[in-house]
Design a protein around this motif. Structure first.
Motif, PDB file in Angstrom:
ATOM      1  N   UNK A  11       2.071  -0.105   8.732  1.00  0.00           N
ATOM      2  CA  UNK A  11       2.881  -1.277   8.389  1.00  0.00           C
ATOM      3  C   UNK A  11       2.562  -1.729   6.965  1.00  0.00           C
ATOM      4  N   UNK A  12       1.280  -1.746   6.602  1.00  0.00           N
ATOM      5  CA  UNK A  12       0.890  -2.148   5.240  1.00  0.00           C
ATOM      6  C   UNK A  12       1.500  -1.202   4.214  1.00  0.00           C
ATOM      7  N   UNK A  13       1.410   0.096   4.457  1.00  0.00           N
ATOM      8  CA  UNK A  13       1.967   1.084   3.518  1.00  0.00           C
ATOM      9  C   UNK A  13       3.485   0.956   3.442  1.00  0.00           C
ATOM     10  N   UNK A  14       4.125   0.802   4.579  1.00  0.00           N
ATOM     11  CA  UNK A  14       5.581   0.652   4.619  1.00  0.00           C
ATOM     12  C   UNK A  14       6.016  -0.594   3.854  1.00  0.00           C
ATOM     13  N   UNK A  15       5.337  -1.699   4.068  1.00  0.00           N
ATOM     14  CA  UNK A  15       5.699  -2.957   3.408  1.00  0.00           C
ATOM     15  C   UNK A  15       5.493  -2.859   1.907  1.00  0.00           C
ATOM     16  N   UNK A  16       4.390  -2.274   1.503  1.00  0.00           N
ATOM     17  CA  UNK A  16       4.122  -2.099   0.062  1.00  0.00           C
ATOM     18  C   UNK A  16       5.235  -1.261  -0.577  1.00  0.00           C
ATOM     19  N   UNK A  17       5.623  -0.167   0.065  1.00  0.00           N
ATOM     20  CA  UNK A  17       6.673   0.715  -0.459  1.00  0.00           C
ATOM     21  C   UNK A  17       8.031   0.017  -0.458  1.00  0.00           C
ATOM     22  N   UNK A  18       8.341  -0.690   0.616  1.00  0.00           N
ATOM     23  CA  UNK A  18       9.642  -1.348   0.732  1.00  0.00           C
ATOM     24  C   UNK A  18       9.853  -2.401  -0.345  1.00  0.00           C
ATOM     25  N   UNK A  19       8.796  -3.089  -0.744  1.00  0.00           N
ATOM     26  CA  UNK A  19       8.913  -4.160  -1.730  1.00  0.00           C
ATOM     27  C   UNK A  19       8.603  -3.715  -3.159  1.00  0.00           C
ATOM     28  N   UNK A  20       8.272  -2.455  -3.341  1.00  0.00           N
ATOM     29  CA  UNK A  20       7.857  -1.966  -4.667  1.00  0.00           C
ATOM     30  C   UNK A  20       8.892  -2.237  -5.752  1.00  0.00           C
ATOM     31  N   UNK A  21      10.160  -2.140  -5.429  1.00  0.00           N
ATOM     32  CA  UNK A  21      11.208  -2.338  -6.433  1.00  0.00           C
ATOM     33  C   UNK A  21      12.109  -3.533  -6.120  1.00  0.00           C
ATOM     34  N   UNK A  22      11.694  -4.363  -5.177  1.00  0.00           N
ATOM     35  CA  UNK A  22      12.500  -5.534  -4.818  1.00  0.00           C
ATOM     36  C   UNK A  22      12.559  -6.501  -6.002  1.00  0.00           C
ATOM     37  N   UNK A  23      13.719  -7.135  -6.231  1.00  0.00           N
ATOM     38  CA  UNK A  23      13.846  -8.020  -7.393  1.00  0.00           C
ATOM     39  C   UNK A  23      12.997  -9.291  -7.307  1.00  0.00           C
ATOM     40  N   UNK A  24      12.788  -9.827  -6.108  1.00  0.00           N
ATOM     41  CA  UNK A  24      12.034 -11.081  -5.965  1.00  0.00           C
ATOM     42  C   UNK A  24      10.807 -10.803  -5.113  1.00  0.00           C
ATOM     43  N   UNK A  25       9.755 -10.325  -5.744  1.00  0.00           N
ATOM     44  CA  UNK A  25       8.533  -9.990  -5.019  1.00  0.00           C
ATOM     45  C   UNK A  25       7.327 -10.316  -5.878  1.00  0.00           C
ATOM     46  N   UNK A  26       6.244 -10.600  -5.205  1.00  0.00           N
ATOM     47  CA  UNK A  26       4.989 -10.757  -5.941  1.00  0.00           C
ATOM     48  C   UNK A  26       4.065  -9.575  -5.668  1.00  0.00           C
ATOM     49  N   UNK A  27       4.541  -8.600  -4.888  1.00  0.00           N
ATOM     50  CA  UNK A  27       3.759  -7.417  -4.589  1.00  0.00           C
ATOM     51  C   UNK A  27       2.679  -7.623  -3.547  1.00  0.00           C
ATOM     52  N   UNK A  78       3.362  -8.783  -0.264  1.00  0.00           N
ATOM     53  CA  UNK A  78       3.929  -8.919   1.079  1.00  0.00           C
ATOM     54  C   UNK A  78       3.086  -8.203   2.128  1.00  0.00           C
ATOM     55  N   UNK A  79       2.561  -7.025   1.780  1.00  0.00           N
ATOM     56  CA  UNK A  79       1.727  -6.286   2.739  1.00  0.00           C
ATOM     57  C   UNK A  79       0.437  -7.053   3.040  1.00  0.00           C
ATOM     58  N   UNK A  80      -0.096  -7.741   2.040  1.00  0.00           N
ATOM     59  CA  UNK A  80      -1.294  -8.557   2.272  1.00  0.00           C
ATOM     60  C   UNK A  80      -0.964  -9.778   3.131  1.00  0.00           C
ATOM     61  N   UNK A  81       0.218 -10.352   2.911  1.00  0.00           N
ATOM     62  CA  UNK A  81       0.657 -11.497   3.705  1.00  0.00           C
ATOM     63  C   UNK A  81       0.712 -11.116   5.183  1.00  0.00           C
ATOM     64  N   UNK A  82       1.303  -9.973   5.498  1.00  0.00           N
ATOM     65  CA  UNK A  82       1.382  -9.524   6.892  1.00  0.00           C
ATOM     66  C   UNK A  82      -0.030  -9.365   7.454  1.00  0.00           C
ATOM     67  N   UNK A  83      -0.927  -8.776   6.691  1.00  0.00           N
ATOM     68  CA  UNK A  83      -2.301  -8.606   7.142  1.00  0.00           C
ATOM     69  C   UNK A  83      -3.007  -9.929   7.385  1.00  0.00           C
ATOM     70  N   UNK A 139      10.553   0.812   9.698  1.00  0.00           N
ATOM     71  CA  UNK A 139      10.842  -0.599   9.501  1.00  0.00           C
ATOM     72  C   UNK A 139       9.853  -1.489  10.221  1.00  0.00           C
ATOM     73  N   UNK A 140       9.759  -2.718   9.754  1.00  0.00           N
ATOM     74  CA  UNK A 140       8.866  -3.714  10.342  1.00  0.00           C
ATOM     75  C   UNK A 140       9.461  -5.104  10.123  1.00  0.00           C
ATOM     76  N   UNK A 176      10.308  -8.779   6.160  1.00  0.00           N
ATOM     77  CA  UNK A 176      10.948  -7.679   6.874  1.00  0.00           C
ATOM     78  C   UNK A 176      11.016  -6.517   5.894  1.00  0.00           C
ATOM     79  N   UNK A 177      10.585  -5.358   6.350  1.00  0.00           N
ATOM     80  CA  UNK A 177      10.453  -4.196   5.467  1.00  0.00           C
ATOM     81  C   UNK A 177      11.140  -2.985   6.073  1.00  0.00           C
ATOM     82  N   UNK A 178      11.842  -2.250   5.237  1.00  0.00           N
ATOM     83  CA  UNK A 178      12.463  -0.994   5.659  1.00  0.00           C
ATOM     84  C   UNK A 178      12.134   0.055   4.605  1.00  0.00           C
TER      85      UNK A 178
END
Length: 176
Positions: A25-41, A43-48, A71-72, A93-95
């Motif tokens: 889930x951490x890896x998926x979330x990090x990858x899903x948000x890597x290029x998102x326009x509104x992210x602080x990078x 999100x995977x830590x937030x889920x954890x 997805x998560x 939410x990550x895909x």
């Protein structure tokens, strides 16, 4: 309780996360948000942090045909003004990028909302793209937006109760 279910449009199993899923889930979330326009990078830590605090009220994963997570969706407790019942916040939410725009996120959201309804939840909130979340019945609620949150991106979906009469508060881990 959500039982794994196969969605026939594409082989996909939606199920609750297990302890063994946390690294994926951490890896998926990090990858899903890597290029998102509104992210602080983070999100995977937030889920954890939500998981570590026992604040993942509902955490669903989508497994592809090969058994890999694609997805998560995280749902955490939120607090409505007095008498507002049990509210929850959707997100992150990550895909996986190669599975985005194929309905994976939508399936996770629908499954989560169905489970929250079955639990008798008052409603669910989300902070995100209004045009995306409105297709799931989330509606504008500027008066319910937590202080410091852009009201134009805050949405609610009442499930078993009326809209909150005042600002909703996310779990303290969100920092708002």
């Amino acid at each position: 309780m959500i039982e794994p279910a196969v969605v026939t449009a594409e082989p996909l199993v939606i199920r609750p996360e297990t302890a063994a899923d946390a690294p994926a889930i951490a890896a998926l979330t990090r990858t899903a948000f890597a290029t998102a326009p509104h992210t602080d990078g983070n999100e995977h830590r937030l889920v954890g942090r939500l998981r570590d605090a026992g604040a993942l009220a509902l955490s669903l994963v989508a497994e592809g045909e090969d058994g890999e997570l694609v997805g998560h969706a995280a749902f955490s407790p939120a607090t409505a003004p007095a008498g507002g019942g049990d509210w929850y916040a959707l997100g992150p939410i990550s895909v996986r990028p190669d599975r985005q725009r194929q309905g994976v996120g939508g399936r996770l959201i629908r499954a989560g909302l169905e489970e929250l309804t079955a639990r008798g939840a008052a409603g669910c909130t989300v902070l995100g793209d209004p045009s995306y979340y409105e297709r799931f019945g989330f509606e504008p609620a500027p008066a319910a937006a937590p202080p410091g949150v852009p009201a134009e991106y805050f949405r609610i979906k009442p499930l078993t109760a009326a809209a909150p009469a005042g600002p909703v508060r996310f779990h303290p881990i969100f920092g708002v």
